[in-house]
Write a protein that holds these residues in place. Structure first.
Motif, PDB file in Angstrom:
ATOM      1  N   ALA A 897       0.841  -1.200   0.000  1.00 36.87           N
ATOM      2  CA  ALA A 897       0.000   0.000   0.000  1.00 36.87           C
ATOM      3  C   ALA A 897       0.875   1.248   0.000  1.00 36.87           C
ATOM      4  N   ARG A 898       0.309   2.331  -0.519  1.00 37.89           N
ATOM      5  CA  ARG A 898       1.078   3.571  -0.643  1.00 37.89           C
ATOM      6  C   ARG A 898       1.444   4.126   0.727  1.00 37.89           C
ATOM      7  N   ARG A 899       2.664   4.656   0.830  1.00 39.39           N
ATOM      8  CA  ARG A 899       3.136   5.230   2.088  1.00 39.39           C
ATOM      9  C   ARG A 899       2.853   6.731   2.126  1.00 39.39           C
ATOM     10  N   ILE A 900       2.971   7.285   3.321  1.00 39.76           N
ATOM     11  CA  ILE A 900       2.634   8.691   3.567  1.00 39.76           C
ATOM     12  C   ILE A 900       3.835   9.585   3.233  1.00 39.76           C
ATOM     13  N   ILE A 901       3.567  10.711   2.561  1.00 39.25           N
ATOM     14  CA  ILE A 901       4.537  11.788   2.402  1.00 39.25           C
ATOM     15  C   ILE A 901       3.971  13.047   3.035  1.00 39.25           C
TER      16      ILE A 901
END
Length: 920
Positions: A897-901
């Motif tokens: 899953a996409r990670r936080i920026i």
């Protein structure tokens, strides 16, 4: 009057006095009544009737029985010390109060403030109410508008500029050990100055002195928030001189004597009005470190004059050459007395008729004076007698007696009448704490509004702390109060007692009726606390030695012992009750051998069942194999984990943006007001460690203190997104974070280290520059960077969690940016578009070197808004429903899953650069 026959004769004497005033002096009935009332008020003759011995509203369960024989009428005390009476046995120890359990101390009694006259103090400071205009005409002058309408019949408003008070105030609070008794007074001063809006701003700093600091300029720091880095004293300087610096202190700490504060006071006083708000009365100032200077009086002929501009007058007996010594700072001194404050405020306001006392400070400090205990002084007066130890001990006891009498005589000569009265009343208190002092002052000395008599009593040298009564040792007890009660200050738990022999000498002056009232008041307060922590009746506990002692309250018996010692001095009427208390204070008698008699215990019938034995089959032998489990240990040597180095302080500039009204542009139909944003910079200090990367490249890691904050954005924040909701409270533990984004120089150094899981491109950035942040790296590259750094240093490096990043970015702010409500391209790097109705700026089209704007947030972190996005550990979620509240990473089962920026970048709109956004 000291016997019952004189008491019975008192009414006849009063009748003769009334007849004498009516016949020979022609007094009316009203004048006679007023004369008798006045004589009672000034205690020329204090007559006590049978009803006066019992208060109108007695305590719930007074220690002294209500049916006890009332004391006879007494005469007013003579403040002349009587000659010492011969003692039968001088070797007897002086009765000293025991240390009561802190749980039973009267800390939640009716507790009035130390300053009971706030309105009088505000009136005294009224000369400092001068204001000055700021900006252009921005408010309607109602009086001028009404006058213009009446004269011209034109309904046009008259605008006037906004005004603000001329002064703001900085209160520097001395927190040395001798100042703990003034905590309540300091709280009252801060509350009064903040509540009534007398000044533009009131800032409070705790004075922290580090004697062993490596550099002299680092020895003094100012703390505004607990557990946060301090400020340098020079940060308080206002070059315009519109700031009052008030140091709240008794000037008795070692650093006052050593002169550690002299450079700081000179730096403040040379530009801004600086004064010391003394806790002690004027007659005690020369006994403090101020006595190293030259006593003087100061005038001023201009408003808000700095200290060197004051007009100095020396006292007659001081050295006239003191004025010719250069670099001696005039330092006015003021007390909490209303008259002193009024005199000082008028002097600051430029009224040259007003004179304020103070000192010309010396150029350097001196030695710390050594204080001696009563026992040490007595030993110095007693010659050694090895041949007769008993005679030597008797001589020491006599020396203690003489020393106590000398000290009491000196105090009664110098102290104010209010302080004399207060210390005599305290002599009748079985336990002495700060709340007890305030209780006695409020109930028996209601006319004393100034805290100076309390200062005279505690600094008299007649009181001393009981063993184990430091504020540090009592802090755990103070923090463990009941949830339904106010918080306790540790100084309120400290117990005091009089020096040897002093209590008995002071009780010789106190009328018995006052002694009984003090004992009853304090006993009722202690009993009220006792009932909260024990189910044993307080009265029975004090008088019955056979009752079991509740756990943790064994020392409470000392209350009965010291009360009995006080009652012994009131005469035979109280001897029987004193003896009862003394028996109750003894330990329970131990049973003698052979005293046990079974007949002393009543027998009871009980029912029981007879247990049956079950016959188990006979035991049989069997064989078994013994097995052992051994742990396989890798023979390779373990890597040594390097401990974190010691933290070091560093200074940085905190940048904030504030909106400022600009010049108005007036047209015929409307008045349009434009605004502009100005940058405010303030120096601050935090702590860090510097990690050295290969090639001696530094990596600064800033210590972020733990805390609780509101994560996400409020619904009314401009340009917010739904995934920033719901706003929720998160508690974050302390951690470390890089002071700047990782630079290309640091990335290249770590990329050369041995691979852990994946290869790293040593030069992935588009915009080249060693001091520019690295860009063009994905989440896996960032985690590999942390893994290599951890393996190299032996310390665990990782990406921050999303909660940690936002907490570190906000740095105790709640606005969209840690700058405030606005962002501009003068403080951050983004695409230059306007945020809300703010100003547009330049679009640089590339990254900027770290710390390009030379500013940080309150934690010391730079470039948190814009420049480059920063990776976090967490997987992205559509909102915060179900998010953890402990600052940990929020991960899903899908590792892909996409990670936080976070933080925005050089080509983003300013809305993405806020503290809360979490874009896809």
């Amino acid at each position: 009057m000291s016997n019952p026959e004189q008491a019975r004769a008192a009414p006849d004497a009063v009748n003769r006095l009334v007849a004498l005033l009516a016949t020979e002096q022609d007094y009316t009935g009203l004048e006679i009544a007023e004369t008798l009332w006045l004589s009672m008020k000034i205690e020329a003759v204090a007559t006590v009737s049978d009803d006066a011995a019992v208060p109108a509203n007695p305590p719930p369960l007074p220690v002294i029985e209500a049916g006890a024989t009332p004391p006879p009428p007494i005469e007013a005390p003579d403040l002349t010390m009587p000659p010492p009476e011969p003692r039968a046995n001088l070797n007897l120890p002086s009765p000293q109060a025991g240390v009561l359990p802190s749980q039973t101390l009267p800390v939640w009694v009716a507790d009035p403030p130390m300053l009971t006259n706030p309105l009088d103090i505000i009136r005294a400071l009224r000369p400092l109410l001068k204001k000055f205009a700021i900006g252009g005409g921005s408010r309607i002058d109602e009086v001028a508008t009404a006058d213009k309408i009446a004269r011209t019949q034109l309904w046009v408003p008259v605008l006037a500029p906004e005004q603000r008070p001329y002064f703001d105030v900085v209160l520097v609070v001395d927190r040395s050990s001798s100042m703990h008794i003034w905590q309540r007074l300091i709280d009252d001063i801060v509350r009064i100055l903040k509540r009534y809006g007398l000044f533009w701003n009131v800032q409070v700093y705790d004075l922290v002195v580090t004697p062993d600091a490596p550099k002299p300029e680092e020895a003094v720091s100012l703390i505004s928030t607990p557990r946060r880095p301090g400020h340098r004293p020079r940060e308080l300087i206002d070059q315009q001189g519109r700031r009052l610096v008030i140091v709240l202190s008794d000037c008795a700490a070692p650093y006052w004597w050593q002169g550690t504060l002299l450079p700081i006071l000179n730096a403040w006083g040379s530009i801004m009005p600086t004064t010391v708000w003394q806790m002690l009365p004027p007659w005690m100032w020369r006994r403090t470190a101020l006595g190293q200077g030259t006593a003087a009086a100061f005038r001023s002929d201009r408003y808000g004059a700095a200290n060197p501009q004051l007009i100095t007058h020396l006292q007659e007996y001081d050295d006239p050459d003191a004025l010719t010594i250069p670099q001696r700072l005039p330092l006015p001194v003021v007390t909490s007395d209303v008259a002193d404050l009024a005199q000082w405020s008028r002097m600051v306001a430029g009224d040259r008729r007003k004179v304020v006392p103070g000192f010309l400070l010396p150029q350097q400090g001196g030695p710390i004076p050594r204080t001696s205990t009563y026992q040490e002084l007595a030993n110095q007066r007693t010659p050694s007698n090895t041949e007769d130890p008993a005679a030597e001990q008797a001589a020491q006891q006599q020396a203690l007696e003489d020393l106590a009498r000398e000290r009491v005589e000196r105090f009664l000569e110098l102290a104010s009448p209010a302080a004399q009265r207060l210390i005599m009343l305290l002599a009748a208190a079985p336990v002495i704490t700060l709340p007890v002092v305030r209780l006695i002052r409020d109930s028996m000395l209601p006319d004393i509004a100034s805290p100076l008599p309390v200062a005279e009593v505690f600094l008299s040298g007649l009181l001393q702390r009981l063993p184990g009564q430091s504020s540090t040792a009592l802090m755990p007890v103070a923090e463990a109060g009941e949830a339904d009660q106010p918080s306790i200050a540790a100084p309120d738990l400290v117990q005091y007692d009089f020096a040897p022999r002093v209590r008995a000498l002071l009780l010789e002056f106190l009328p018995p009726v006052d002694t009984i009232e003090v004992i009853n008041s304090v006993s009722a307060a202690v009993e009220q606390r006792w009932n909260k922590v024990s189910t044993v009746d307080f009265r029975a506990f004090l008088t019955d030695p056979t009752l079991p002692v509740p756990e943790g309250l064994q020392q409470a018996k000392s209350f009965a012992s010291i009360t009995a010692d006080i009652l012994d001095q009131l005469g035979p009427e109280y001897a029987e009750f004193a003896q009862t208390l003394r028996r109750g204070s003894q330990p329970p008698p131990s049973p003698e051998p052979g005293d046990f008699d079974p007949n002393d215990f009543p027998l009871q019938d009980i029912e029981y069942e007879v247990a049956e034995f079950i016959a188990f089959p006979p035991l049989e032998p069997f064989e078994f194999t013994e097995a052992h489990f051994e742990e396989e240990v890798d023979e390779a040597p373990e890597e040594e984990v390097s401990p974190a180095p010691d933290l070091e302080p560093f200074e940085f500039t905190v940048v904030t943006l504030r909106q400022r009204p600009a010049q108005q542009q007036r047209t015929r139909k409307q008045t349009q007001q434009t605004t502009e944003w100005e940058i405010h910079r303030q120096q601050q200090r935090a702590y860090r460690w510097v990690e050295t990367l290969p090639g001696d490249i530094p990596l600064e890691m800033v210590a972020i203190p733990g805390g609780t904050f509101a994560m996400g954005s409020p619904e009314d924040e401009p340009e917010r997104y739904e995934d920033e909701s719901p706003q929720h409270e998160v508690t974050v533990a302390p951690f470390f974070m890089g002071r700047y984004p990782v630079t290309q120089w640091q990335w290249q150094a770590v990329a050369q280290l041995p691979q852990v899981e994946r290869e790293l491109n040593p030069d992935p950035s588009r915009f080249k520059g060693q001091d520019r942040p690295v860009e063009g790296v994905n989440w896996y590259d960032a985690t590999e960077f942390c893994a290599r750094l951890s393996a190299h240093t032996g310390r665990a490096y990782r990406l921050p969690t999303e909660a940690e990043w936002e907490y570190a970015c906000r740095a105790d702010t709640t606005t969209p940016f840690h700058f405030g409500d606005m962002i501009t391209t003068e403080v951050a790097n983004y695409n230059g578009s306007a945020y809300r109705n703010g100003p547009a700026g330049d679009s640089r089209g590339e990254t900027t070197p770290v710390d390009h704007f030379e500013g940080a947030n309150a934690f010391g972190l730079s470039d948190m808004h814009g420049n480059v996005y920063e990776w976090c550990q967490d997987h992205w979620h559509s909102d915060y429903k179900g998010a953890p509240t402990d600052g940990s990473a929020w991960l899903s089962e899908d590792e892909g899953a996409r990670r936080i920026i976070r933080g925005g970048s050089w080509n983003n709109n300013p809305g993405y650069c806020r503290s809360a956004p979490r874009p896809l």
